[in-house]
Design a protein around this motif. Structure first.
Motif, PDB file in Angstrom:
ATOM      1  N   TYR A 109       0.859  -1.122   0.020  1.00 55.03           N
ATOM      2  CA  TYR A 109       0.031  -0.014   0.029  1.00 55.03           C
ATOM      3  C   TYR A 109       0.738   1.330   0.035  1.00 55.03           C
ATOM      4  N   GLU A 110       2.190   1.166   0.589  1.00 51.54           N
ATOM      5  CA  GLU A 110       2.957   2.185   0.411  1.00 51.54           C
ATOM      6  C   GLU A 110       2.980   2.902  -1.022  1.00 51.54           C
ATOM      7  N   GLU A 111       3.138   2.145  -2.066  1.00 47.33           N
ATOM      8  CA  GLU A 111       3.271   2.329  -3.527  1.00 47.33           C
ATOM      9  C   GLU A 111       2.031   2.333  -4.232  1.00 47.33           C
ATOM     10  N   ASN A 112       0.922   1.695  -3.694  1.00 51.29           N
ATOM     11  CA  ASN A 112      -0.276   1.573  -4.093  1.00 51.29           C
ATOM     12  C   ASN A 112      -1.538   1.878  -3.093  1.00 51.29           C
ATOM     13  N   LEU A 113      -1.271   3.117  -2.781  1.00 51.79           N
ATOM     14  CA  LEU A 113      -2.520   3.379  -1.613  1.00 51.79           C
ATOM     15  C   LEU A 113      -3.919   3.376  -2.048  1.00 51.79           C
ATOM     16  N   GLN A 114      -4.151   3.733  -3.565  1.00 51.35           N
ATOM     17  CA  GLN A 114      -5.556   3.696  -3.868  1.00 51.35           C
ATOM     18  C   GLN A 114      -6.180   2.254  -3.848  1.00 51.35           C
ATOM     19  N   ASP A 115      -5.204   1.059  -3.936  1.00 54.76           N
ATOM     20  CA  ASP A 115      -5.672  -0.133  -3.815  1.00 54.76           C
ATOM     21  C   ASP A 115      -6.330  -0.656  -2.490  1.00 54.76           C
ATOM     22  N   LYS A 116      -5.904   0.047  -1.446  1.00 58.21           N
ATOM     23  CA  LYS A 116      -6.449  -0.106   0.081  1.00 58.21           C
ATOM     24  C   LYS A 116      -8.047  -0.398   0.140  1.00 58.21           C
ATOM     25  N   LYS A 117      -8.617   0.670  -0.509  1.00 53.88           N
ATOM     26  CA  LYS A 117     -10.047   0.701  -0.462  1.00 53.88           C
ATOM     27  C   LYS A 117     -10.723  -0.422  -1.280  1.00 53.88           C
ATOM     28  N   ILE A 118      -9.965  -0.668  -2.529  1.00 53.46           N
ATOM     29  CA  ILE A 118     -10.642  -1.709  -3.341  1.00 53.46           C
ATOM     30  C   ILE A 118     -10.673  -3.028  -2.708  1.00 53.46           C
ATOM     31  N   VAL A 119      -9.585  -3.290  -1.809  1.00 57.73           N
ATOM     32  CA  VAL A 119      -9.495  -4.421  -1.055  1.00 57.73           C
ATOM     33  C   VAL A 119     -10.435  -4.615  -0.206  1.00 57.73           C
ATOM     34  N   ASN A 120     -10.508  -3.547   0.890  1.00 55.69           N
ATOM     35  CA  ASN A 120     -11.506  -3.531   1.984  1.00 55.69           C
ATOM     36  C   ASN A 120     -12.735  -3.552   1.498  1.00 55.69           C
ATOM     37  N   THR A 121     -13.293  -3.161   0.693  1.00 53.10           N
ATOM     38  CA  THR A 121     -14.630  -3.164   0.110  1.00 53.10           C
ATOM     39  C   THR A 121     -14.852  -4.258  -0.416  1.00 53.10           C
ATOM     40  N   ALA A 122     -14.013  -4.792  -1.123  1.00 54.11           N
ATOM     41  CA  ALA A 122     -14.232  -6.167  -1.939  1.00 54.11           C
ATOM     42  C   ALA A 122     -14.391  -7.317  -0.687  1.00 54.11           C
ATOM     43  N   LEU A 123     -13.441  -7.158   0.278  1.00 57.40           N
ATOM     44  CA  LEU A 123     -13.554  -8.199   1.333  1.00 57.40           C
ATOM     45  C   LEU A 123     -14.949  -8.112   2.011  1.00 57.40           C
ATOM     46  N   ALA A 124     -15.228  -6.944   2.374  1.00 57.89           N
ATOM     47  CA  ALA A 124     -16.682  -6.685   3.176  1.00 57.89           C
ATOM     48  C   ALA A 124     -17.763  -7.358   2.047  1.00 57.89           C
ATOM     49  N   THR A 125     -17.767  -7.228   0.887  1.00 56.64           N
ATOM     50  CA  THR A 125     -18.827  -7.643  -0.156  1.00 56.64           C
ATOM     51  C   THR A 125     -18.581  -9.105   0.034  1.00 56.64           C
ATOM     52  N   LEU A 126     -17.612  -9.770  -0.213  1.00 59.78           N
ATOM     53  CA  LEU A 126     -17.308 -11.178  -0.038  1.00 59.78           C
ATOM     54  C   LEU A 126     -17.868 -11.771   1.291  1.00 59.78           C
ATOM     55  N   LYS A 127     -17.772 -11.098   2.354  1.00 57.38           N
ATOM     56  CA  LYS A 127     -17.997 -11.432   3.761  1.00 57.38           C
ATOM     57  C   LYS A 127     -19.638 -11.602   3.755  1.00 57.38           C
ATOM     58  N   ASP A 128     -20.317 -10.646   3.164  1.00 58.38           N
ATOM     59  CA  ASP A 128     -21.775 -10.414   3.212  1.00 58.38           C
ATOM     60  C   ASP A 128     -22.523 -11.374   2.065  1.00 58.38           C
ATOM     61  N   LEU A 129     -21.963 -11.564   1.111  1.00 61.34           N
ATOM     62  CA  LEU A 129     -22.573 -12.503   0.409  1.00 61.34           C
ATOM     63  C   LEU A 129     -22.178 -13.899   0.484  1.00 61.34           C
ATOM     64  N   ARG A 130     -21.188 -14.328   1.077  1.00 59.00           N
ATOM     65  CA  ARG A 130     -21.006 -15.775   1.754  1.00 59.00           C
ATOM     66  C   ARG A 130     -21.784 -15.908   2.719  1.00 59.00           C
ATOM     67  N   ASN A 131     -22.184 -14.971   3.652  1.00 53.09           N
ATOM     68  CA  ASN A 131     -23.005 -15.121   4.796  1.00 53.09           C
ATOM     69  C   ASN A 131     -24.562 -15.123   4.254  1.00 53.09           C
ATOM     70  N   ASP A 132     -24.958 -14.579   3.290  1.00 47.16           N
ATOM     71  CA  ASP A 132     -26.400 -14.697   2.919  1.00 47.16           C
ATOM     72  C   ASP A 132     -26.389 -16.085   2.250  1.00 47.16           C
ATOM     73  N   GLU A 133     -25.272 -16.425   1.365  1.00 44.77           N
ATOM     74  CA  GLU A 133     -25.473 -17.635   0.776  1.00 44.77           C
ATOM     75  C   GLU A 133     -25.459 -18.843   1.468  1.00 44.77           C
ATOM     76  N   THR A 134     -24.914 -18.808   2.864  1.00 51.70           N
ATOM     77  CA  THR A 134     -24.838 -19.964   3.823  1.00 51.70           C
ATOM     78  C   THR A 134     -25.817 -19.792   4.618  1.00 51.70           C
ATOM     79  N   HIS A 135     -26.320 -18.711   5.367  1.00 47.49           N
ATOM     80  CA  HIS A 135     -27.299 -18.633   6.181  1.00 47.49           C
ATOM     81  C   HIS A 135     -28.623 -17.850   5.870  1.00 47.49           C
ATOM     82  N   PHE A 136     -28.820 -17.385   4.639  1.00 45.80           N
ATOM     83  CA  PHE A 136     -30.113 -16.477   4.512  1.00 45.80           C
ATOM     84  C   PHE A 136     -30.666 -17.059   3.252  1.00 45.80           C
TER      85      PHE A 136
END
Length: 300
Positions: A119-146
Motif C-alpha cells: 500500500y505504500e506504493e499503491n495506496l489507492q488499492d487499499k479501499k478496493i481490497v477492503n470494500t471487496a472483502l466486506a462484500t465477499l463476507k456479506d455474500l458468503r453469509n447470505d449464501e450460507t445462512h439466509f
C-alpha cells in the motif's frame, strides 16, 4: 520453509479464476455465481492466513480452550513458536484439532498491516481490497445462512467489484511471494494469473449474447429444433440442442454443463422459448405429446 496453507489457497484461487472466466463467457446461473463467490472467499481467507503465518502473527489462531488444553502445554508451545508454519506442520493431529483459526471478519481487519508495504506504493488499492472483502463476507453469509434469489444473488455491480479486486489481489499475492511465479507466468502457472483489463461495467445478458457458444446455439435454433419429448426444462432443451449439434458436427466437443447453463440463462431472459406444445388424449386414454419446437429470439 513449507507454507502449510499455500497449496489449498492456490487451488481455491484457480477455481475462482475459472468461475470468473465462465461468468464472463455467459455462464451466469446460480451454480457459477455461488461457486465463484465461495472459491474467492476461500482463496482470500487462506492467503491472508498464510500471510499471517509467514509474519508470525499469533492472532491467526484463536485462543485454545482450557478444557481442551488443561495443562496449557499446547497454548504455551504455540505462544513460544517463532515459525508458525513449522509449528503447525509438526503438530500432532489430535493437537491440531484443538486449534481454531480466526474468523473471516477478524483477519480482514488485519490486511491494512499485512499488506502495508504494497500500500505504500499503491495506496489507492487499499479501499478496493477492503470494500471487496466486506462484500465477499456479506455474500458468503447470505449464501450460507439466509435466503438468496436464484437470479439476483451476486448483482452485476458486485461482480464488477470482485473482478477488479482480483486484478489488485493478484498483484498483492505476487508482492508477498504467494504465487509460484513472478511477472508473466508460463506453463501450468498461467491459470493462476489474473492480469486482466479492469471492468467498467458488466451485464449478465450481454455476456450471454456475446458468448461464442450461445451464437452457435442461436444458429442451431434458427429454424427451430424438434423437442418431441414434450419436456420444457432447461435440461431437456439442452439435450435436444446438443443432439442437433452432434448430428451436424459429430466431432464437435462441447461441455454439456456449460451449454446447459447458457440455455437456462437464455430461457430466463425469454430468449429461448418453446412453441406448439399440444397434449391430447386418445380413445384409449393415452396422453400423447405432440412435437414442440425450440426457437431463439436474438432481439430480446
Amino acid at each position: 520453509m513449507k507454507r502449510i496453507l499455500l497449496n489449498n489457497a492456490l487451488e481455491a484461487w484457480e477455481s475462482a479464476i475459472s468461475y470468473a472466466d465462465d461468468i464472463m463467457n455467459g455462464m451466469t446461473t446460480l451454480k457459477y455465481r455461488k461457486n465463484f463467490v465461495a472459491s474467492l472467499h476461500n482463496a482470500t481467507e487462506l492467503f491472508i492466513k498464510q500471510r499471517m503465518l509467514d509474519t508470525g502473527d499469533h492472532s491467526v489462531c484463536e485462543k485454545i480452550r482450557a478444557n481442551h488444553d488443561p495443562d496449557r502445554k499446547l497454548q504455551d508451545a504455540f505462544n513460544a513458536a517463532t515459525d508458525l508454519n513449522e509449528f503447525f506442520l509438526n503438530l500432532l493431529p489430535t493437537d491440531a484439532e484443538k486449534c481454531h483459526s480466526a474468523n473471516y471478519s477478524f483477519i480482514c481487519k488485519k490486511t491494512d498491516n499485512l499488506f502495508s508495504t504494497y500500500y505504500e506504493e499503491n495506496l489507492q488499492d487499499k479501499k478496493i481490497v477492503n470494500t471487496a472483502l466486506a462484500t465477499l463476507k456479506d455474500l458468503r453469509n447470505d449464501e450460507t445462512h439466509f435466503f438468496i434469489d436464484k437470479w439476483t444473488f451476486l448483482k452485476e455491480s458486485e461482480f464488477v467489484q470482485l473482478y477488479n479486486f482480483m486484478i489488485v489481489f493478484c498483484k498483492i499475492l505476487q508482492e508477498y511471494d504467494l504465487l509460484p511465479f513472478w511477472g508473466i507466468p508460463s506453463g501450468e502457472y498461467e491459470k493462476l494469473d489474473f492480469d486482466k483489463d479492469e471492468l467498467k461495467s458488466f451485464c449478465y445478458k450481454d455476456a450471454l449474447t456475446s458468448s461464442d457458444l450461445f451464437k452457435e446455439i442461436s444458429d442451431v435454433l434458427e429454424d427451430g429444433v424438434d423437442l418431441s419429448c414434450g419436456e420444457d426444462s432447461a435440461f431437456s432443451v439442452s439435450q435436444a440442442i446438443m443432439q442437433c449439434i452432434y448430428q451436424s458436427q459429430p466431432k464437435r466437443e462441447i461441455e454439456f454443463d456449460k451449454l446447459w447453463a447458457l440455455v437456462e440463462t437464455a430461457m430466463h431472459y425469454e430468449m429461448i422459448f418453446i412453441s406448439n406444445i399440444k397434449v391430447e388424449e386418445t380413445e384409449d386414454g393415452i396422453v400423447e405429446k405432440q412435437c414442440s419446437y425450440l426457437n431463439v429470439d436474438k432481439g430480446k
